[in-house]
Design an enzyme around this catalytic site. Structure first.
Site, PDB file in Angstrom:
ATOM      1  N   ASP A  66     -15.040 -12.214  23.140  1.00  0.00           N
ATOM      2  CA  ASP A  66     -15.303 -13.442  23.508  1.00  0.00           C
ATOM      3  C   ASP A  66     -14.312 -14.291  24.052  1.00  0.00           C
ATOM      4  OD1 ASP A  66     -17.263 -16.151  23.413  1.00  0.00           O
ATOM      5  OD2 ASP A  66     -15.575 -16.833  21.875  1.00  0.00           O
TER       6      ASP A  66
ATOM      7  N   ASP B  24     -14.027 -18.349  25.250  1.00  0.00           N
ATOM      8  CA  ASP B  24     -13.741 -19.666  24.765  1.00  0.00           C
ATOM      9  C   ASP B  24     -13.564 -19.639  23.262  1.00  0.00           C
ATOM     10  OD1 ASP B  24     -14.530 -21.679  27.148  1.00  0.00           O
ATOM     11  OD2 ASP B  24     -15.863 -20.042  26.920  1.00  0.00           O
TER      12      ASP B  24
ATOM     13  N   ASP C  91     -14.998 -15.895  17.514  1.00  0.00           N
ATOM     14  CA  ASP C  91     -14.775 -16.940  16.842  1.00  0.00           C
ATOM     15  C   ASP C  91     -15.897 -17.428  16.137  1.00  0.00           C
ATOM     16  OD1 ASP C  91     -15.502 -17.996  19.358  1.00  0.00           O
ATOM     17  OD2 ASP C  91     -14.757 -19.806  18.521  1.00  0.00           O
TER      18      ASP C  91
END
Length: 236
Positions: A25, A27, A187
């Site tokens: 991922d 961001d 995240d």
């Protein structure tokens, strides 16, 4: 210790110790883009005479792409958006967002070294982000990730975004990687859900953008930072 030194024990391990591919991922995993996203969001709100948000307020709105961000921002100012109204605000947001990609964004600790280490060890790497594809590529180029990442999959009109598995499948196809030897690193809940749907194990980096604790997403492993990822991959 250099990334090359860190890679040596990985290269010397038996087959199966490292995944063939790792999908990251963007961001909240490789970068902290919240200050830039907040600046873009507040610029859009200002055009409509609405009060700005604090950076931490915007942090809680991030996830599932630009449309969801715009929807949540206006809803928080008691303006529900649907249909054409939402489409209009999203279209207005896109060029604003494009001006706020690398002004205030920072690379998260250990991210660059982690990518270099895995690439040196022969792991095929990809970035999979719900951020629009041109923006994702711009960020990967600007922060040097593109030197180590063989595939970039950002949001495109023809492909379902995370938590659907489609973007992960597209990235693995671009890498030419075996799905049975790939891992997702992210995240938040969308990363876990997408990985589960794609049949991949998933590692979550603690401290992402969601308000929930990392363990609540039920990933395979939780790590405190990307400097811990190589050891985590050994344990999968």
């Amino acid at each position: 210790m250099s990334p090359a030194d860190l890679a040596r024990p990985l290269e010397g391990r038996s087959a199966g110790s490292l995944p063939e591919a790792v999908l990251f991922d963007l961001d909240g995993t490789l970068i902290d883009s919240v200050p830039d996203i907040a600046a873009a969001t507040n610029e859009l709100l200002a055009r409509h005479g609405l009060a700005p948000f604090h950076v931490d307020e915007v942090r809680a709105m991030i996830g599932h792409g630009v449309s969801t961000l715009v929807l949540r921002a206006f809803a928080a100012r008691s303006i529900p958006l649907t249909g054409e109204a939402l489409e209009a605000r999203v279209a207005e947001m896109m060029p604003i967002y494009g001006r706020h990609l690398v002004n205030l964004t920072t690379v998260l600790p250990g991210a660059s070294a982690c990518l270099e280490t895995l690439a040196l060890a022969g792991v095929r790497l990809a970035v999979v982000s719900n951020k629009p594809m041109p923006f994702t590529r711009t960020i990967c180029d600007h922060y040097g990730f593109s030197r180590h990442v063989a595939a970039v999959q950002g949001a495109e009109p023809h492909i379902a975004r995370k938590p659907a598995p489609d973007m992960l499948h597209a990235a693995l196809d671009a890498l030419g990687a075996d799905r049975s030897r790939a891992v997702m690193v992210g995240d938040g809940a969308a990363d876990v859900e997408a990985a589960r749907a794609a049949g991949l194990p998933v590692v979550i980096v603690r401290g992402g953008y969601g308000a929930e604790p990392a363990e609540s997403f039920a990933p395979d492993l939780v790590i405190d930072g990307l400097s811990d990822l190589a050891e985590a991959l050994r344990r999968l």
